[in-house]
Design an enzyme around this catalytic site. Structure first.
Site, PDB file in Angstrom:
ATOM      1  N   CYS A 111      -7.190   4.259  -5.277  1.00 44.65           N
ATOM      2  CA  CYS A 111      -6.184   3.202  -5.297  1.00 44.65           C
ATOM      3  C   CYS A 111      -6.815   1.883  -4.859  1.00 44.65           C
ATOM      4  CB  CYS A 111      -5.031   3.576  -4.370  1.00 44.65           C
ATOM      5  SG  CYS A 111      -3.862   2.229  -4.066  1.00 44.65           S
ATOM      6  N   GLU A 112      -6.649   0.842  -5.672  1.00 40.47           N
ATOM      7  CA  GLU A 112      -7.292  -0.428  -5.337  1.00 40.47           C
ATOM      8  C   GLU A 112      -6.597  -1.176  -4.203  1.00 40.47           C
ATOM      9  OE1 GLU A 112      -5.497  -3.748  -8.412  1.00 40.47           O
ATOM     10  OE2 GLU A 112      -7.121  -2.489  -9.122  1.00 40.47           O
ATOM     11  N   HIS A 113      -5.415  -0.709  -3.804  1.00 41.52           N
ATOM     12  CA  HIS A 113      -4.677  -1.410  -2.750  1.00 41.52           C
ATOM     13  C   HIS A 113      -5.065  -0.954  -1.349  1.00 41.52           C
ATOM     14  CE1 HIS A 113      -1.773  -1.795  -6.250  1.00 41.52           C
ATOM     15  NE2 HIS A 113      -2.170  -3.026  -5.986  1.00 41.52           N
ATOM     16  N   HIS A 114      -5.412   0.330  -1.201  1.00 41.84           N
ATOM     17  CA  HIS A 114      -5.778   0.844   0.123  1.00 41.84           C
ATOM     18  C   HIS A 114      -7.104   1.603   0.130  1.00 41.84           C
ATOM     19  CE1 HIS A 114      -1.335   0.366   0.451  1.00 41.84           C
ATOM     20  NE2 HIS A 114      -1.655  -0.081   1.645  1.00 41.84           N
ATOM     21  N   GLN A 152      -2.628   3.327 -11.389  1.00 46.39           N
ATOM     22  CA  GLN A 152      -2.477   4.408 -12.363  1.00 46.39           C
ATOM     23  C   GLN A 152      -2.009   3.913 -13.728  1.00 46.39           C
ATOM     24  OE1 GLN A 152      -0.764   8.057 -10.857  1.00 46.39           O
ATOM     25  NE2 GLN A 152       0.077   8.568 -12.858  1.00 46.39           N
ATOM     26  N   HIS A 180      -1.022  10.125  -4.929  1.00 48.48           N
ATOM     27  CA  HIS A 180      -1.677   8.969  -4.325  1.00 48.48           C
ATOM     28  C   HIS A 180      -1.699   9.175  -2.816  1.00 48.48           C
ATOM     29  CE1 HIS A 180      -1.326   6.070  -7.890  1.00 48.48           C
ATOM     30  NE2 HIS A 180      -0.798   7.218  -8.300  1.00 48.48           N
ATOM     31  N   CYS A 182      -2.404   7.134  -0.647  1.00 52.32           N
ATOM     32  CA  CYS A 182      -1.834   5.988   0.066  1.00 52.32           C
ATOM     33  C   CYS A 182      -0.327   6.166   0.242  1.00 52.32           C
ATOM     34  CB  CYS A 182      -2.147   4.677  -0.656  1.00 52.32           C
ATOM     35  SG  CYS A 182      -1.860   4.714  -2.421  1.00 52.32           S
TER      36      CYS A 182
END
Length: 223
Positions: A111-114, A152, A180, A182
């Protein structure tokens, strides 16, 4: 926290992407892999030191280098265009004109956010318009686009778009069902939920064709 930080935190917590293309700078490949590893190694050392860990301990001593190599060579290796699978195709000499489905392709992404794992399965299908692609190539395309910081929805679109180009057809579909971490290990901490995304191109937008594909991926595979 300022307004920009609030906005970006909310965007990340809700897993919203900004584009269907992976956001890369123009100088992304100016450094060699070895140069990137050395820089990331120092950054990981700084993170671990800041957290108060003792990097002289034998268990932790090699962690910065291991993490840096893992980032560049493994889990983010799909950022490197040199690792993109070749796009060779073959004539459909046996005239197979029905749907071809490769299901249960393992997805390991991040996941590119976390920067936490996304783990699941991809189901990919196409209808030949005269050319076919090797079965393992479909797995390799999924793996290539998964090995990068991802959202995703973007991953699903990138897989379909790549196969459209390789096969010169719009008749491509992909469904991904993934967990995920996250979501599962932080924030709401819902360990049971998973995320399903789909992209249907060409004839797969027709209800009957889409239903046929979805029925295939429901089939239980036992050997």
């Amino acid at each position: 926290m300022n307004t920009d930080e609030n906005f970006h935190d909310e965007m990340g917590d809700n897993h919203i992407a900004s584009s269907d293309a992976t956001p890369l700078r123009s100088d992304a490949f100016d450094r060699t892999d070895d140069e990137k590893i050395e820089i990331i190694k120092k950054d990981v050392e700084n993170i671990l030191n800041t957290l108060g860990l003792d990097l002289t301990d034998d268990s932790l001593k090699g962690t910065p280098n291991r993490v840096a190599k893992m980032f560049v060579k493994e889990i983010f290796g799909g950022l490197n265009p040199a690792k993109k699978p070749s796009s060779s195709t073959f004539d459909n000499k046996y005239k197979y004109n029905e749907m071809l489905v490769e299901k249960n392709i393992v997805v390991y992404s991040t996941c590119e956010h976390h920067l936490l794992p996304i783990v699941g399965r991809a189901h990919v299908a196409y209808i030949s318009n005269g050319t076919v692609v090797g079965l393992s190539k479909m797995n390799r395309i999924v793996d290539y686009f998964a090995k990068r910081p991802q959202v995703q929805e973007r991953l699903t679109i990138q897989i379909v778009n790549e196969l459209k180009k390789v096969l010169n057809t719009e008749d491509v579909a992909c469904v991904i069902d993934a967990k995920h971490l996250c979501v599962n290990s932080r924030g709401i901490r819902d360990i049971e939920s998973s995320t399903v995304t789909a992209e249907f191109g060409g004839r797969f937008q027709e209800e009957s064709v889409r239903k046929e594909f979805l029925d295939y991926i429901k089939l239980e595979t036992k050997f």
